[in-house]
Write an enzyme that holds these catalytic residues in place. Structure first.
Site, PDB file in Angstrom:
ATOM      1  N   ARG A  43       0.813  -1.248   0.109  1.00 51.38           N
ATOM      2  CA  ARG A  43      -0.039   0.064  -0.052  1.00 51.38           C
ATOM      3  C   ARG A  43       0.815   1.272  -0.109  1.00 51.38           C
ATOM      4  O   ARG A  43       0.385   2.297  -0.492  1.00 51.38           O
ATOM      5  CB  ARG A  43      -1.039  -0.079   1.170  1.00 51.38           C
ATOM      6  CG  ARG A  43      -1.865  -1.032   1.144  1.00 51.38           C
ATOM      7  CD  ARG A  43      -2.985  -1.152   2.393  1.00 51.38           C
ATOM      8  NE  ARG A  43      -2.155  -1.429   3.754  1.00 51.38           N
ATOM      9  CZ  ARG A  43      -2.715  -1.684   4.596  1.00 51.38           C
ATOM     10  NH1 ARG A  43      -4.035  -1.606   4.999  1.00 51.38           N
ATOM     11  NH2 ARG A  43      -1.732  -1.701   5.720  1.00 51.38           N
ATOM     12  N   HIS A 174       9.458 -21.857   7.938  1.00 53.62           N
ATOM     13  CA  HIS A 174      11.169 -21.821   7.322  1.00 53.62           C
ATOM     14  C   HIS A 174      12.091 -22.793   8.150  1.00 53.62           C
ATOM     15  O   HIS A 174      12.877 -23.266   7.755  1.00 53.62           O
ATOM     16  CB  HIS A 174      11.522 -20.421   7.489  1.00 53.62           C
ATOM     17  CG  HIS A 174      11.798 -19.985   8.986  1.00 53.62           C
ATOM     18  ND1 HIS A 174      10.936 -19.249   9.465  1.00 53.62           N
ATOM     19  CD2 HIS A 174      12.747 -20.126   9.778  1.00 53.62           C
ATOM     20  CE1 HIS A 174      11.505 -18.932  10.573  1.00 53.62           C
ATOM     21  NE2 HIS A 174      12.338 -19.427  10.815  1.00 53.62           N
ATOM     22  N   TYR A 175      11.430 -23.357   9.177  1.00 50.74           N
ATOM     23  CA  TYR A 175      12.066 -24.508  10.048  1.00 50.74           C
ATOM     24  C   TYR A 175      12.105 -25.786   9.264  1.00 50.74           C
ATOM     25  O   TYR A 175      13.092 -26.509   9.486  1.00 50.74           O
ATOM     26  CB  TYR A 175      11.304 -24.863  11.460  1.00 50.74           C
ATOM     27  CG  TYR A 175      12.242 -23.920  12.477  1.00 50.74           C
ATOM     28  CD1 TYR A 175      12.161 -22.612  12.725  1.00 50.74           C
ATOM     29  CD2 TYR A 175      13.180 -24.753  13.425  1.00 50.74           C
ATOM     30  CE1 TYR A 175      12.786 -21.875  13.598  1.00 50.74           C
ATOM     31  CE2 TYR A 175      13.779 -23.941  14.414  1.00 50.74           C
ATOM     32  CZ  TYR A 175      13.750 -22.950  14.387  1.00 50.74           C
ATOM     33  OH  TYR A 175      14.438 -22.304  15.288  1.00 50.74           O
ATOM     34  N   LYS A 178      15.563 -25.833   7.490  1.00 54.51           N
ATOM     35  CA  LYS A 178      16.734 -25.629   8.067  1.00 54.51           C
ATOM     36  C   LYS A 178      17.800 -26.945   7.733  1.00 54.51           C
ATOM     37  O   LYS A 178      17.266 -28.123   7.915  1.00 54.51           O
ATOM     38  CB  LYS A 178      16.590 -25.551   9.823  1.00 54.51           C
ATOM     39  CG  LYS A 178      16.262 -23.797   9.840  1.00 54.51           C
ATOM     40  CD  LYS A 178      16.147 -23.914  11.686  1.00 54.51           C
ATOM     41  CE  LYS A 178      15.893 -22.412  11.959  1.00 54.51           C
ATOM     42  NZ  LYS A 178      17.067 -21.438  11.262  1.00 54.51           N
ATOM     43  N   ASP A 232       3.149 -18.760  18.486  1.00 54.47           N
ATOM     44  CA  ASP A 232       4.337 -18.303  17.694  1.00 54.47           C
ATOM     45  C   ASP A 232       5.315 -19.304  17.239  1.00 54.47           C
ATOM     46  O   ASP A 232       5.706 -19.286  16.005  1.00 54.47           O
ATOM     47  CB  ASP A 232       5.064 -17.321  18.851  1.00 54.47           C
ATOM     48  CG  ASP A 232       6.232 -16.742  18.029  1.00 54.47           C
ATOM     49  OD1 ASP A 232       5.906 -16.146  16.839  1.00 54.47           O
ATOM     50  OD2 ASP A 232       7.344 -16.347  18.675  1.00 54.47           O
ATOM     51  N   HIS A 237       6.977 -24.391  14.402  1.00 50.15           N
ATOM     52  CA  HIS A 237       8.267 -24.772  14.412  1.00 50.15           C
ATOM     53  C   HIS A 237       8.382 -25.982  15.095  1.00 50.15           C
ATOM     54  O   HIS A 237       9.076 -26.945  14.625  1.00 50.15           O
ATOM     55  CB  HIS A 237       9.220 -23.648  14.948  1.00 50.15           C
ATOM     56  CG  HIS A 237       9.045 -22.349  13.957  1.00 50.15           C
ATOM     57  ND1 HIS A 237       8.750 -22.259  12.822  1.00 50.15           N
ATOM     58  CD2 HIS A 237       9.362 -21.072  14.647  1.00 50.15           C
ATOM     59  CE1 HIS A 237       8.902 -20.988  12.334  1.00 50.15           C
ATOM     60  NE2 HIS A 237       9.100 -20.449  13.462  1.00 50.15           N
ATOM     61  N   GLN A 366      20.560 -25.058  16.450  1.00 54.11           N
ATOM     62  CA  GLN A 366      21.232 -23.781  16.303  1.00 54.11           C
ATOM     63  C   GLN A 366      21.530 -23.366  17.792  1.00 54.11           C
ATOM     64  O   GLN A 366      20.960 -23.995  18.657  1.00 54.11           O
ATOM     65  CB  GLN A 366      20.297 -22.649  15.533  1.00 54.11           C
ATOM     66  CG  GLN A 366      18.775 -22.424  16.503  1.00 54.11           C
ATOM     67  CD  GLN A 366      18.128 -21.392  15.546  1.00 54.11           C
ATOM     68  OE1 GLN A 366      17.962 -21.658  14.327  1.00 54.11           O
ATOM     69  NE2 GLN A 366      17.794 -20.472  16.241  1.00 54.11           N
TER      70      GLN A 366
END
EC number: 1.1.1.49
Length: 473
Positions: A43, A174-175, A178, A232, A237, A366
């Protein structure tokens, strides 16, 4: 020809992750540079020069990459439009078609990536379908979260499916991309007669799935206060890590077989309960330097948002019946790390059954990527039996030093897969629904979360909880 469209192009996610990932695909020649175009849509009214400069600042191309970056940025354009007005999409289509004239548009593939809040998924995906869709040549890539609970996830699926076929939808977590998560799939099933053969109720006492972050909730108050740590990271994940850690071997490595086994695991998993969960919220650090969650600007003083969760799941199948899976995740923890840890059962008879030290296999995701196996050996340079601890370790950064220099971000891998049409690492609708079913009960607990100081090891009572649910000291 590929036109990759980013809806929400002026947002934080696009700036930090999306455009750097697309550039690295371009830089590594993983797309055809001569027919790859990126179109941003948002926008905000931003001059193209300013938009491209923001991408440059995000990518930070080195001296060797300057020319490649220039070639890339010349193929990036920007369009300002509304998300809920058909007229904006009609105008955008003209812009899209003018770009596609630069190459062989008869072979055009359109990727529509929605980096926007879930509240607008249905509106945006509907307008895209009605105005920009090419039959057989369109893919819709959607960011998590996919709903707020089981009911809303089902409704979201039904609304999006009114236009889009399931095989055209690529849901990102996105996990799943990895390195260590992917490598663990291979580590298990390429070594099914050795490693995977002991990952079951006969050899494993319990499993810990662990994600601690040192960072807080600053900059995400609106989202975090409405959602909390389970929505979250745990429902998505950690649940994806759980799938790779506990699924049975698929019939093949095809997307349909891999995702089918993940769903079979989720279907066999009992829902989390408040009775077997521990929910917390961080307070001011003991030295007073880190503010507590309730002290952050914009947080209601009576907020019950959870920044910490520990919860135990049980899987009712032949492989895992009786083995607790303990999920633990928190913000503002003393140490940030992500891992899967399998605790082996102690010997209950025979030689060395008096050795009561717990053995484990750990897959560290990680910040470092490594695999550790603890075992018992005899103390060197002794003639009698003196069992001691030993570690067998595979450190990815050390063993694959040259390969790890060109480490790839999860988004880059997922975007490449979306362009190639490989949905294996993306989340199918039934995975989403079963995952929500598992976590629904503890999403919005009416109980006040247990306080814990920022920078600590977690809420009081956590150590006892872990001992009780993992089943050992």
């Amino acid at each position: 020809m590929v036109t990759f469209m980013v809806f929400g192009a002026s947002g934080n996610l696009a700036n930090k992750k999306t455009f750097p990932a697309l550039f690295h695909l371009f830089k590594r020649n993983l797309v055809d540079r001569s027919s790859f175009y990126v179109l941003g849509y948002a926008r905000s009214k931003i001059p193209i020069g300013e938009f491209r400069e923001s991408i440059r600042e995000s990518v930070k191309p080195d001296t060797e990459s300057k020319q490649v970056f220039q070639d890339f940025i010349d193929r990036v354009s920007y369009f300002s439009g509304q998300y809920d007005q058909s007229s904006s999409y009609v105008e955008f289509r003209k812009h899209l078609e003018s770009v596609e004239k630069k190459a062989d548009s008869s072979k055009a593939l359109r990727i529509f990536y929605i980096a926007l809040p879930p509240s607008v998924y249905v509106t945006v995906s509907s307008h895209i379908y009605e105005n920009l869709y090419l039959p057989g040549k369109s893919r819709l890539v959607i960011e998590k979260p996919f709903g707020k609970n089981y009911q809303s996830a089902v409704k979201l699926k039904e609304e999006v499916h009114k236009h889009w076929k399931e095989e055209e939808i690529y849901r990102i977590d996105h996990y799943t991309a990895k390195d260590m998560v992917n490598n663990f799939f291979t580590l298990r099933f390429a070594n099914s007669s050795s490693i995977d053969a002991v990952l079951n109720r006969h050899s494993i006492q319990s499993v810990e799935i662990h994600m601690y972050e040192t960072g807080g909730c600053e900059g995400r108050i609106g989202y975090y206060d409405a959602n909390g740590v389970v929505r979250d990271v745990v429902q998505n994940h950690l649940t994806q890590i759980f799938c790779i850690a506990a699924m049975n071997e698929p019939k093949s490595a095809s997307a349909s077989d891999v995702r089918a086994e993940k769903v079979n695991l989720l279907k066999a998993t009992r829902p989390a309960s408040l009775k077997e969960s521990m929910l917390g919220q961080y307070t001011t650090s003991e030295d007073g330097k880190i503010p507590g969650y309730l002290d952050l600007e914009g947080v209601p003083k009576d907020s019950k948002a959870t920044t910490f969760a520990a919860s135990t799941l049980h899987v009712d199948n032949d492989r895992w019946k009786g083995v607790p899976f303990v999920f633990v995740s928190g913000k503002r923890m003393k140490k940030g790390e992500v891992y899967i840890k399998y605790y082996f059962r102690l010997k209950d008879s025979g030689i060395f059954s008096d050795v009561k030290r717990r053995r484990y296999l750990i897959l560290h995701v990680q910040p470092e990527e490594f695999v550790n196996l603890t075992c018992t050996i005899n103390k060197p340079m002794t003639t009698d039996l003196q069992p001691i601890d030993a570690y067998a370790s595979l450190n990815y950064n050390e063993q694959f030093k040259d390969l790890m220099k060109e480490k790839r971000d999860g988004y880059e891998i997922l975007f490449e897969d979306a362009i190639r049409g490989d949905p294996t690492k993306f989340i199918r609708y039934d995975e989403v629904e079963y995952a929500w079913k598992i976590w629904d009960e503890i999403l919005d607990s009416p109980k006040k979360p247990i306080p814990y100081p920022a920078g600590s090891d977690g809420p009081e009572g956590l150590e006892a909880y872990m001992k009780r649910h993992l089943g050992h000291e």
